[in-house]
Write a protein that holds these residues in place. Structure first.
Motif, short mmCIF file in Angstrom:
data_model
loop_
_atom_site.label_atom_id
_atom_site.label_comp_id
_atom_site.label_asym_id
_atom_site.label_seq_id
_atom_site.Cartn_x
_atom_site.Cartn_y
_atom_site.Cartn_z
N HIS B 68 13.12 2.46 10.53
CA HIS B 68 14.17 1.96 9.66
C HIS B 68 14.97 3.16 9.14
O HIS B 68 14.41 4.08 8.55
CB HIS B 68 13.55 1.19 8.50
N ALA B 71 14.76 5.35 5.40
CA ALA B 71 13.53 5.07 4.65
C ALA B 71 12.38 5.82 5.31
O ALA B 71 12.09 5.62 6.48
CB ALA B 71 13.24 3.58 4.63
N LYS B 72 11.75 6.70 4.56
CA LYS B 72 10.70 7.57 5.10
C LYS B 72 9.46 6.79 5.51
O LYS B 72 8.80 6.19 4.67
CB LYS B 72 10.29 8.60 4.04
N VAL B 74 9.09 4.11 7.25
CA VAL B 74 9.18 2.65 7.32
C VAL B 74 9.64 2.23 8.72
O VAL B 74 10.58 2.81 9.27
CB VAL B 74 10.15 2.09 6.26
N ARG B 109 4.17 4.52 7.61
CA ARG B 109 3.24 4.08 6.55
C ARG B 109 3.45 2.62 6.17
O ARG B 109 2.58 2.00 5.57
CB ARG B 109 3.41 4.96 5.30
N LEU B 110 4.60 2.07 6.51
CA LEU B 110 4.92 0.71 6.07
C LEU B 110 5.67 -0.02 7.18
O LEU B 110 6.59 0.52 7.79
CB LEU B 110 5.82 0.78 4.83
N LEU B 112 7.90 -3.46 7.98
CA LEU B 112 8.71 -4.47 7.32
C LEU B 112 9.07 -5.56 8.33
O LEU B 112 9.49 -5.25 9.45
CB LEU B 112 10.00 -3.81 6.82
N GLU B 134 1.95 -8.86 3.33
CA GLU B 134 2.20 -9.44 2.01
C GLU B 134 3.61 -9.98 1.94
O GLU B 134 4.55 -9.38 2.45
CB GLU B 134 2.08 -8.34 0.94
N GLU B 136 6.53 -9.89 0.26
CA GLU B 136 6.95 -8.83 -0.66
C GLU B 136 8.19 -9.21 -1.48
O GLU B 136 8.30 -8.88 -2.65
CB GLU B 136 7.23 -7.55 0.15
N ALA B 137 9.14 -9.88 -0.86
CA ALA B 137 10.40 -10.16 -1.57
C ALA B 137 11.13 -11.32 -0.89
O ALA B 137 10.90 -11.61 0.29
CB ALA B 137 11.28 -8.92 -1.59
N THR B 138 11.99 -11.95 -1.65
CA THR B 138 12.75 -13.10 -1.16
C THR B 138 14.20 -12.97 -1.59
O THR B 138 14.48 -12.65 -2.74
CB THR B 138 12.19 -14.42 -1.77
N ILE B 139 15.12 -13.18 -0.67
CA ILE B 139 16.53 -13.27 -1.05
C ILE B 139 16.96 -14.72 -0.81
O ILE B 139 17.02 -15.19 0.33
CB ILE B 139 17.40 -12.28 -0.27
N ARG B 140 17.18 -15.40 -1.93
CA ARG B 140 17.45 -16.84 -1.87
C ARG B 140 18.76 -17.14 -1.15
O ARG B 140 19.75 -16.42 -1.30
CB ARG B 140 17.52 -17.40 -3.30
N PHE B 151 10.85 -11.15 3.08
CA PHE B 151 10.35 -9.88 3.59
C PHE B 151 8.83 -9.83 3.48
O PHE B 151 8.29 -10.03 2.39
CB PHE B 151 10.89 -8.71 2.76
#
Lengths: 156, 156
Positions: B68, B71-72, B74, B109-110, B112, B134, B136-140, B151
């Motif tokens: 990505h 982003a380090k 990712v 390390r991550l 997405l 997990e 992690e986040a939602t954009i409605r 996400f």
């Protein structure tokens, strides 16, 4: 006066980004890439629309926005930056209002902004909030450990 | 056997994506674009690494992942899909484990993953959760009104 950026505005756009002080060299390079893409392929094909706030011959700030792939009516505000000398004069706010108006006229319904959750970006986040954006979502430790990605959205 | 996709796997990759039944024509076209980018510029430059699960001459599933930007450590898992005939045989799980291992070996390390919040994608979301991701986040209302962007993340 806010107008589409012209060929000669590239240097100002990059300089304003660099002097903002919060962006890394890699991020400044990204602006240069988007600008080059836009010049090479045009605004429609590249998906990057650059607008500048011009006072006489001087560029005081700029935005870059464009449609988000695969999401109906969603636009990204990729970049917004104001020259140090022009801070607190409403330049950023006027640029923001212009981008929102353009998105609305293009049939967009939602603007998405990505920023960082670090203290250095608090003024940026406060600016978005004051422009009516909502803190919509957070991806923890995204940019780096301790550096969250924050999404702001606004319905336009 | 999970291996880097070769030139002749393009048709299978597109066919598996189309037969998944949840992707729109535009999304299938996006896979074709990423595949074309990867063939044209190579995995490193394009940032798209395609891996296929091969049984004899048949491709049973594939993944596409890549770093990505900005982003380090990712990595995005852009696509994962399994042929209808090969469902519930652990193909998806094996492909996922392989992508995670590759990311780990590249210093990531991550991971997405972006998906949709609609009922049609519940099996997909359950799959990610069962793989240790997990929510992690939602954009409605992102993809469309009533169609959220979700996400998932996993530390690898």
């Amino acid at each position: 006066m806010i107008v589409p950026a012209s060929e000669s505005d590239g240097a100002s756009i990059v300089a304003i980004t660099a002097e903002a002080g919060v962006f890394t060299a890699q991020e400044v390079a990204t602006v240069e890439e988007l600008w080059a893409e836009c010049r090479r392929h045009g605004e429609k094909v590249s998906g990057y629309a650059f607008r500048v706030y011009r006072e006489g011959e001087t560029v005081l700030g700029y935005t870059c926005h464009g449609p988000h792939g695969l999401a109906k009516g969603v636009y990204d505000l990729y970049w917004i930056a104001t020259a140090q000398a022009a801070r607190r004069k409403g330049v950023g706010r006027a640029l923001m209002a212009n981008a929102e108006e353009e998105v609305r006229r293009s049939g967009g319904r939602l603007i998405l902004v990505e920023t960082s959750g670090t203290p250095a970006y608090k003024p940026t986040r406060d600016f978005y909030l004051s422009c009516g954006y909502e803190w919509e979502a957070t991806i923890r430790d995204f940019y780096d450990i301790g550096d969250d990605l924050v999404f702001f959205t606004k319905q336009v």
